[in-house]
Design an enzyme around this catalytic site. Sequence first.
Site, PDB file in Angstrom:
ATOM      1  N   ASN A   1     -43.658 -18.754 -52.485  1.00  0.00           N
ATOM      2  CA  ASN A   1     -42.750 -18.670 -53.615  1.00  0.00           C
ATOM      3  C   ASN A   1     -42.846 -19.917 -54.493  1.00  0.00           C
ATOM      4  OD1 ASN A   1     -40.637 -18.305 -55.378  1.00  0.00           O
ATOM      5  ND2 ASN A   1     -39.215 -17.564 -53.833  1.00  0.00           N
ATOM      6  N   ASP A   2     -42.361 -21.035 -53.978  1.00  0.00           N
ATOM      7  CA  ASP A   2     -42.300 -22.239 -54.806  1.00  0.00           C
ATOM      8  C   ASP A   2     -43.680 -22.705 -55.269  1.00  0.00           C
ATOM      9  OD1 ASP A   2     -39.519 -22.310 -54.547  1.00  0.00           O
ATOM     10  OD2 ASP A   2     -39.700 -23.254 -52.584  1.00  0.00           O
TER      11      ASP A   2
END
Lengths: 473, 109
Positions: A399-400
């Site tokens: 995600n990040d």
Amino acid sequence: MENALLQLSYLIGSITFIIGLKMLSHPESARKGNMVAAVGMTIAIFGTIFLYTSTDGEGAHLHNLPWIFAALAIGTVLGTVASKRVQMTAMPEMVSLFNGMGGACAMLISIMEFRRISLGMAGVETTAGKMFVIILGMMIGTVSFAGSIIAWGKLNGRIKDRAIPGGQLINFILLGGLVVLITMIVGGFMPDNTMLFYGILALAALYGILFVMPIGGADMPVVISLLNSFTGVAAAFGGFLYNNPVMLTGGILVGSAGTILTILMCKAMNRSLMNVLIGSFGGAKAVAGGGGNKEQGTAKEISLNDTAVLMAYAQKVMIIPGYGLAVAQAQHICHELEKVLNEKGVEVNYGIHPVAGRMPGHMNVLLAEADVPYEKLLEMEDANDQMGSTNVVLILGANDVVNPAAKDDPSSPIYGMPILEVEKADHVIVNKRSMKPGYAGIENELFFRPKTSMLFGDAKKVLQDLVAELKNV
Amino acid sequence: MDAIMNLFNDPATYRLMTIVILSIFLGIEVISRVPSVLHTPLMSGANAIHGVVVIGAIIVMGEAPSADYLALTIGFLAVILGTLNVVGGFVVTDRMLEMFGKKKKGKSA
């Protein structure tokens, strides 16, 4: 004669540590390097047990040998069983836990030495220098122990991230308090005061806890690496205490190597160590809320069937693994997918972000377990170079590390971190369990971009179904 | 402060300080060339190496009076913890690296 042999065993130990670390840094020799260091450690340990003679002039050998051997046996059995049983995905926790054990060991050594002094059993007169070494070893060992346990709890989900109001101030006060207490003992104002000693211990433990508590899970690798070097330094203080070269070399080597590794990791995230330690991710949620509500469209979903077709007719697919892959234990089925695609003439690569997962190289270890060939794992820069010619990017629980906010939203807490630029590819398929933000707690705009499609579900389940679908295409 | 300064006047301490300085540079030198693939095993290997602290625990325990049960108990615990660090560290590292080895063989075969 015996002392010469002992020193020789220590010399061998020190040399094997250096050679071992050196060999550990090359893929071909790494495993042997680990063995070399282990052999050297064994020689140094048995050298100490049989050849060590006390330095207070009497030259007595060590006694209580049955106890020592019993403890060694228990530690060996427990350590072997624990590390053989642990799941590959839980490796980071395990390393953190073992690191804590080392810290606790250093702490206990200092406690025993202090007790000897305060009971007047030390024999020779205690210099302030010796006291300083004992107390510093205890303090660093305790910080490392407490911090590692918190890091361990955070990684396995037992302890949640929580920002402590005024945490920074409390930490400074704690550090100040530690300096004052240490000066009081070492400076000779209140030598061998037991209360003070345990006061330092308590403050150090509290500091270790508060120091790790607010740091976000995404930064945990950095913290473990830092705590690892702390324990190294604590071991080195033991080396000073016993005038023991092998403890000193081993400890300092790990201390400096761990520090460099920590800095390398921070560089990969384009942040300074201070920035990580202040725990900006902890206070990030408010900022993210502000940045998140602009141009937030709806995320569109993609069916398994469409995904299979899209991938089967692609020329080049890039898989981007993240922590979600590790949690779902989906590394083997991921390799399966890669093989099925290869049979269909699709080129498959993996884009590995340096901080994907919970430890540096976490994804590499995980995929290596599933026999994914080494050269298919592209480091971030190579992966980004190839992104333009890639048709489909499949993001598995990352995600990040793919959040475009890192590039174009200066208000984002991860602004400036280099990311995998997945939007250069033709299609982006994101597999996640839900729309929840990643570990850093930041919304990801990527999910709402036109090129992106969401494929919800547990990574393992989704990949199994995807492989089945692909076989039918 | 005098006390700390006195540390440097002692030849044994001076020798140890030399080891410290050289080891710092050695550690930096060795680590800065590691490919990121090996970061986790390397961290784990380094983790095992600082388990050398167990030698300190063995010395304390070996010098404790045989009737001092409190000292023996703490020492016993310290040796167990240190051994866990050493053995666990090396075994975990070996397990991680085993997977690299397996893959290597598979490729050449």
